[in-house]
Design a protein around this motif. Structure first.
Motif, PDB file in Angstrom:
ATOM      1  N   PHE A  67      12.616  42.234  54.134  1.00 54.57           N
ATOM      2  CA  PHE A  67      11.528  42.119  55.109  1.00 54.57           C
ATOM      3  C   PHE A  67      10.240  42.727  54.537  1.00 54.57           C
ATOM      4  O   PHE A  67       9.142  42.202  54.725  1.00 54.57           O
ATOM      5  N   GLU A  68      10.395  43.849  53.796  1.00 53.89           N
ATOM      6  CA  GLU A  68       9.210  44.506  53.233  1.00 53.89           C
ATOM      7  C   GLU A  68       8.548  43.619  52.189  1.00 53.89           C
ATOM      8  O   GLU A  68       7.320  43.456  52.156  1.00 53.89           O
ATOM      9  N   VAL A  79       7.795  39.678  62.271  1.00 50.74           N
ATOM     10  CA  VAL A  79       8.496  40.900  62.708  1.00 50.74           C
ATOM     11  C   VAL A  79       9.107  40.683  64.093  1.00 50.74           C
ATOM     12  O   VAL A  79      10.198  41.175  64.398  1.00 50.74           O
ATOM     13  N   ALA A  80       8.407  39.906  64.930  1.00 48.51           N
ATOM     14  CA  ALA A  80       8.889  39.660  66.298  1.00 48.51           C
ATOM     15  C   ALA A  80      10.210  38.897  66.318  1.00 48.51           C
ATOM     16  O   ALA A  80      10.923  38.923  67.320  1.00 48.51           O
ATOM     17  N   SER A 120      15.252  47.969  65.410  1.00 48.86           N
ATOM     18  CA  SER A 120      14.814  47.551  64.073  1.00 48.86           C
ATOM     19  C   SER A 120      13.421  46.944  64.128  1.00 48.86           C
ATOM     20  O   SER A 120      12.585  47.176  63.243  1.00 48.86           O
ATOM     21  N   GLN A 121      13.170  46.163  65.175  1.00 45.30           N
ATOM     22  CA  GLN A 121      11.864  45.529  65.328  1.00 45.30           C
ATOM     23  C   GLN A 121      10.761  46.591  65.412  1.00 45.30           C
ATOM     24  O   GLN A 121       9.716  46.477  64.776  1.00 45.30           O
ATOM     25  N   ALA A 125       5.561  43.209  69.984  1.00 46.19           N
ATOM     26  CA  ALA A 125       6.313  42.994  71.223  1.00 46.19           C
ATOM     27  C   ALA A 125       5.727  41.835  72.023  1.00 46.19           C
ATOM     28  O   ALA A 125       6.449  41.061  72.662  1.00 46.19           O
ATOM     29  N   GLN A 126       4.402  41.713  71.982  1.00 48.70           N
ATOM     30  CA  GLN A 126       3.726  40.625  72.687  1.00 48.70           C
ATOM     31  C   GLN A 126       4.156  39.270  72.107  1.00 48.70           C
ATOM     32  O   GLN A 126       4.455  38.329  72.855  1.00 48.70           O
ATOM     33  N   PHE A 127       4.184  39.176  70.790  1.00 51.81           N
ATOM     34  CA  PHE A 127       4.641  37.936  70.154  1.00 51.81           C
ATOM     35  C   PHE A 127       6.108  37.655  70.496  1.00 51.81           C
ATOM     36  O   PHE A 127       6.496  36.499  70.699  1.00 51.81           O
TER      37      PHE A 127
END
Length: 635
Positions: A374-375, A404-405, A412-413, A437-439
């Motif tokens: 992910f990084e 990320v969403a 983890s998120q 979080a919005q996404f």
């Protein structure tokens, strides 16, 4: 089938000779489930935690998630899409058993099933190519291997061979082995020409591609000569036995160490797999001419068991194509419960080149987990923007936040969102966390499409289980003491028939209140009763499964024969308790029915009938009292 029906005794010999745990272990990792059973991730449906169980002592498997179940033959039929005869023939070959066929006896030339024939053709082709690697013509192939650090022993270990440059060397060889032109074309080993089929692979170095069970299902062919106008690598086309999205090169050699170490290394090519294995990284595998995708993940997940310590390390070239491959892998990252990492050599070398230049230790060091996938994926996005400006940071956030969403685990998120804030140089980490979080909410709620993340999905009630669709009746509710005890008694009757015989065989199907359990009780009776299982439990279970009226009842028989018994000590005392409880509840139900009859007869009923019912009630009450006071001795 021209050879006729396989002899029943031979079928039984095959079933007994090939342990079910050994066969299943070819496809997935198994761990102890208690009670002598083993468990793993089901190969027939996607699941996060293992609900697939194998009972080696009974030769049966059952998945408590999707309800698939059966014996060794049923497992191989289902997982490899074979017919019954094809499966028995395949297992017989592994066990060294010569099969006899009814209606004419043994006929070694009888028509074999399609998959079996294609597997046999590939096995013969692999041997042919290996032999050709020693020819004078193959000097260019041996030189290619030597220049990459692979000696004769390495070539033999991986089954590397050579396809002669002529038009039909392999085709003529396989015809001589009895294979038809139709089979050779279907297998992908030959291709159409204006007159006769010709070899698909000519003048190339050959790598056999094996499935997880170890059968050769295709080949990867490397160009060696400048006058070869074909692609650098030519793979077997899609065939009934070869689907490139479902095979991993080296999985047959790596699977045991992947399961043992809970670690897999994904490389890009055949020579990279060889280099890794020879350098001691024996968990290396590669895709075959396609991107690493969802079907590949399913294969690895079953071997890794998705435990908390599992690791998957991707090695990609440092060029643009390698970075693109890494981003594509990250898109599927959430299908793993394992932690995923990426390994790229500082100078961009692949494992094969790295081994040549710097030795085995450098390869082993390369695949040590360092950079989470992910990084790496997020840095590829972030590095495209000018982070010195507010507009650049905002644009990078808007591209990276939706990725990320996608992380389903909320903890983890949150953690990755905080790290993203650091990459972007945004000091207000909570702003980034809220944006992610919005996404996530937007993706979850848009138009009601798509499943909610696992964290928000309501969990199924722990006390219920899905009942068979037939026979009809209420769902089995294991909070019900009656259903729970009936289930235990049936498990005992199937798994430990000696502990419940002969009393169990006197029980009627009507003593089981759940219709599915009543159907299993009747099936045991139709198979000759539990007492038949005292001498040979495996044969008895096979008879009970054969006696089942339909697949639903058969599946429940298998499930009960595999499920762990809940008693701390499974002995005569425990078995007697279950027998008594089922019988006592049946007697109590009958007492209530008789009491109702008495009430309906009343004072104006037939005196003789009233007396008979009253007498029945007295006998039932005495029996119930005896069961309560004396337990199994009163049965």
């Amino acid at each position: 089938m021209a050879g006729g029906r396989i002899n029943d005794d031979d079928v039984k010999a095959v079933r007994d000779a090939v342990p079910i745990d050994a066969v299943v272990s070819e496809y997935l990792q198994l761990r102890s489930a208690g009670g002598g059973n083993l468990k793993g991730l089901c190969p027939f449906h996607d699941e996060k935690s293992p609900s697939f169980q194998v009972s080696p002592s009974k030769g049966l498997f059952h998945c408590f998630g999707c309800q698939e179940g059966g014996d060794t033959i049923a497992f191989v039929m289902k997982i490899d899409h074979l017919s019954f005869s094809e499966t028995v023939e395949r297992l017989a070959a592994k066990a060294g058993i010569t099969l006899r066929y009814e209606e004419g006896g043994y006929n070694p030339g009888h028509q074999r099933g399609e998959r079996i024939r294609l597997i046999e053709a590939h096995k013969a082709a692999a041997q042919f190519y290996v032999e050709q690697l020693d020819s004078a013509e193959a000097e260019i192939g041996r030189k290619f291997l030597a220049e990459r650090g692979f000696d004769q022993a390495a070539a033999q270990h991986f089954g590397v061979g050579y396809s002669p440059a002529g038009w039909d060397h392999l085709t003529r060889y396989l015809r001589g082995k009895g294979f038809t032109d139709k089979e050779l074309l279907l297998s992908g080993l030959a291709q159409e020409s204006r007159r006769n089929p010709i070899d698909r692979f000519r003048g190339r170095l050959m790598w056999p591609i094996r499935d997880v069970g170890g059968d050769v299902v295709g080949f990867g062919a490397r160009k060696l000569r400048d006058d070869d106008n074909g692609p650098k690598y030519l793979n077997t086309p899609e065939t009934p036995i070869y689907k490139k999205s479902q095979v991993l090169y080296g999985i047959d050699l790596a699977k045991k160490d992947i399961a043992k170490s809970s670690r897999a290394v994904v490389v890009e090519g055949y020579t990279d797999v060889m280099a890794c294995h020879l350098a001691g990284v024996t968990t290396a595998i590669a895709t075959c001419g396609t991107a690493f995708g969802g079907d590949h993940i399913k294969i690895l997940r079953r071997l890794l068991m998705d435990n908390g310590s599992a690791r998957v390390i991707f090695t990609f070239d440092g060029d643009a194509a390698g970075q693109k491959a890494a981003l594509r892998a990250f898109e599927d990252d959430q299908k793993f419960a394992a932690e995923t990492y990426i390994a790229i050599a500082p100078d961009g070398m692949d494992p094969c080149d790295l081994r040549l230049a710097k030795g085995d230790d450098a390869v082993a060091d390369l695949v040590e987990p360092r950079t989470p996938l992910f990084e790496f994926a997020l840095r590829q996005i972030v590095n495209r923007y000018d982070l010195e400006t507010p507009a650049g940071r905002a644009a990078a956030l808007d591209e990276a936040a939706p990725i990320v969403a996608r992380i389903k685990n909320i903890a983890s998120q949150h953690e990755v969102a905080v790290q993203l804030a650091g990459m972007l140089g945004i000091l207000d980490t909570q702003f980034v966390v809220k944006r992610v979080a919005q996404f996530a909410r937007w993706a979850r709620d848009r138009g009601g499409r798509g499943p909610a993340p696992a964290a928000t999905r309501p969990a199924p009630a722990a006390h219920t289980m899905r009942a068979p669709t037939a026979p009809s009746g209420p769902a089995l509710n294991l909070r019900s003491p009656a259903h729970r005890t009936e289930r235990e008694l049936l498990k005992l009757a199937l798994q430990y028939p000696a502990l419940v015989s002969p009393a169990f065989d006197a029980y009627g199907a009507d003593e089981f209140t759940a219709p599915p359990y009543a159907a299993v009780r009747q099936t045991i009776a139709d198979a000759g009763g539990a007492e038949q299982g005292i001498s040979d439990t495996a044969e008895y279970l096979a008879r009970v499964r054969d006696a089942a009226p339909d697949d639903t009842v058969r599946a429940l028989v298998t499930e009960l024969a595999v499920e762990v018994i809940h008693g701390r000590t499974v002995d005569e005392t425990y078995a007697g308790d279950q027998l008594v409880q089922v019988r006592l509840r049946a007697v109590d139900r009958r007492i209530r029915d008789v009491q109702g009859s008495l009430a309906r007869l009343g004072a104006h009923g037939d005196p003789e009938q009233f007396a008979a019912v009253q007498n029945e009630l007295w006998v039932l009450e005495q029996y119930a009292r005896s069961l309560r006071n004396h337990g199994a001795a009163a049965l």
